[in-house]
Enzyme design. Sequence first.
Site, short mmCIF file in Angstrom:
data_model
loop_
_atom_site.label_atom_id
_atom_site.label_comp_id
_atom_site.label_asym_id
_atom_site.label_seq_id
_atom_site.Cartn_x
_atom_site.Cartn_y
_atom_site.Cartn_z
N HIS A 112 40.74 60.24 -3.01
CA HIS A 112 41.16 59.96 -4.40
C HIS A 112 41.67 61.26 -5.01
O HIS A 112 40.96 62.26 -5.06
CB HIS A 112 39.99 59.39 -5.20
CG HIS A 112 39.66 57.97 -4.86
ND1 HIS A 112 38.38 57.47 -4.92
CD2 HIS A 112 40.46 56.95 -4.46
CE1 HIS A 112 38.39 56.19 -4.57
NE2 HIS A 112 39.64 55.86 -4.29
N GLU A 115 39.88 63.80 -7.67
CA GLU A 115 38.53 64.31 -7.37
C GLU A 115 38.63 65.69 -6.72
O GLU A 115 38.32 65.88 -5.55
CB GLU A 115 37.79 63.30 -6.50
CG GLU A 115 37.63 61.95 -7.20
CD GLU A 115 37.16 60.82 -6.30
OE1 GLU A 115 36.80 61.09 -5.13
OE2 GLU A 115 37.14 59.66 -6.76
N ARG A 170 44.72 58.69 -9.42
CA ARG A 170 43.72 58.32 -8.41
C ARG A 170 44.34 57.92 -7.08
O ARG A 170 43.86 58.30 -6.02
CB ARG A 170 42.88 57.15 -8.96
CG ARG A 170 41.96 56.47 -7.96
CD ARG A 170 41.31 55.26 -8.65
NE ARG A 170 40.55 54.42 -7.74
CZ ARG A 170 39.23 54.52 -7.51
NH1 ARG A 170 38.55 55.48 -8.10
NH2 ARG A 170 38.63 53.68 -6.70
N HIS A 242 33.52 62.35 -2.16
CA HIS A 242 34.13 61.90 -3.42
C HIS A 242 33.47 62.59 -4.60
O HIS A 242 32.53 63.37 -4.45
CB HIS A 242 33.93 60.39 -3.58
CG HIS A 242 34.69 59.54 -2.62
ND1 HIS A 242 35.68 58.66 -3.01
CD2 HIS A 242 34.59 59.39 -1.27
CE1 HIS A 242 36.16 58.03 -1.96
NE2 HIS A 242 35.52 58.45 -0.88
N GLU A 316 29.08 61.26 -3.43
CA GLU A 316 29.69 61.40 -4.75
C GLU A 316 29.10 62.66 -5.37
O GLU A 316 27.92 62.69 -5.72
CB GLU A 316 29.40 60.18 -5.63
CG GLU A 316 30.00 58.88 -5.14
CD GLU A 316 31.48 58.73 -5.50
OE1 GLU A 316 32.03 59.64 -6.16
OE2 GLU A 316 32.08 57.71 -5.10
#
Length: 381
Positions: A112, A115, A170, A242, A316
């Site tokens: 993405h 990020e 994104r 991520h 994440e």
Amino acid sequence: MYWNIRSTCILIFLFPLLQSSKVRYDGVQDWLESQTYQHNYQQRTLKDYDYTKYHKVDEISRWMNLVTEQYKDVVTQHVLGMTYENQTINYLKIGEKSGKPKKVIWMDCGIHAREWISPAFCQWFVKETLQNYKTDAKIKRFLQNMDFYVVPVLNIDGYIYTWTTDRLWRKSRSPSPFSNCTSVGTDLNRNFDSAWCCIGGSRNCSSQTFCGSAPGSEKESKAVMELVNSKKNDILCFLTIHSYGQLIMTPFGEPGKTASNHDELMEVGQLASRAVEQKHGISYTVGPPSVVLYNYTGSSHDWARDIGIEFSYTFELRDNGTYGFELPEDQIQPTCEEAMAGVTTIVEYVHNKHFGSAAAATVALWSTVLASYLSLLVLVQ
């Protein structure tokens, strides 16, 4: 080259005169600054690379070249595939050379585009691994027994776009497959062949979670699927990085679907979470996306588990929403330090499960030595 150097020198001499005169010099200052930056950048070596800053694609590409050159005994660079905009997606293969096939740990970052902390972590991981493998017995064992395949930036087109046009972009940058839609981009993490576009993905090409026209319709996700699928019997662990949310996610994003080794995945994830927290006190929640985040299918880490890769996780990274995707640079180092602790914990568990622990290896070694010694005693008698 001669003309560029000569022209630059002349302009550097003339620039103060232009500034003090009434003569217009639109564009000269910008050009000089760009030339100075380019010259300074080309002079950098690997030791000058700043891992506490976010870097553009061209800087990351040069860094990959420098890493490959400086650590050529354990690093090679390979082409994963091409993006829609014809950018080359490269990955680093890190491990001691061997005459036989080795097991693999996969890690990709930057699927993405917005990020930015994700590519920063892949670079940090490579740095820590290569700077320490000669002195750290654990890392040395990793590189002896396994190869790390590290993709620092997967969604290169989108990442470039976040630097030039829209910081919070994104998706990829491929055009819509539908003639009646002018929107651009596919969510690459909804484009994998795992219950594709069933939940949490959209068939609306304007959506942030547009899943594409078919599984693997995007060149970037297709490249991952082709390489990983070709090596699935050797890949021990699939890691995709991520942000944000401070999560360590196991499969699956599809509600009601559970991995056959769910309990073990959770146990290892909890070990990693504790290692993360011990660094800077930041807590990471562990569990499948359907429990700790939201329901979605078509993700890379679900697909990896579907094709038989035993350990598959999505990290994440920081934070919990204060800065979100625009995490300040002063948080790069602590974020990467804690993530490194978590990732290393998972890798160590996977390694020891497959190859045995260092203690077991030592026992086996001394058992062999002792057996040889006893055999010699028998022969002497």
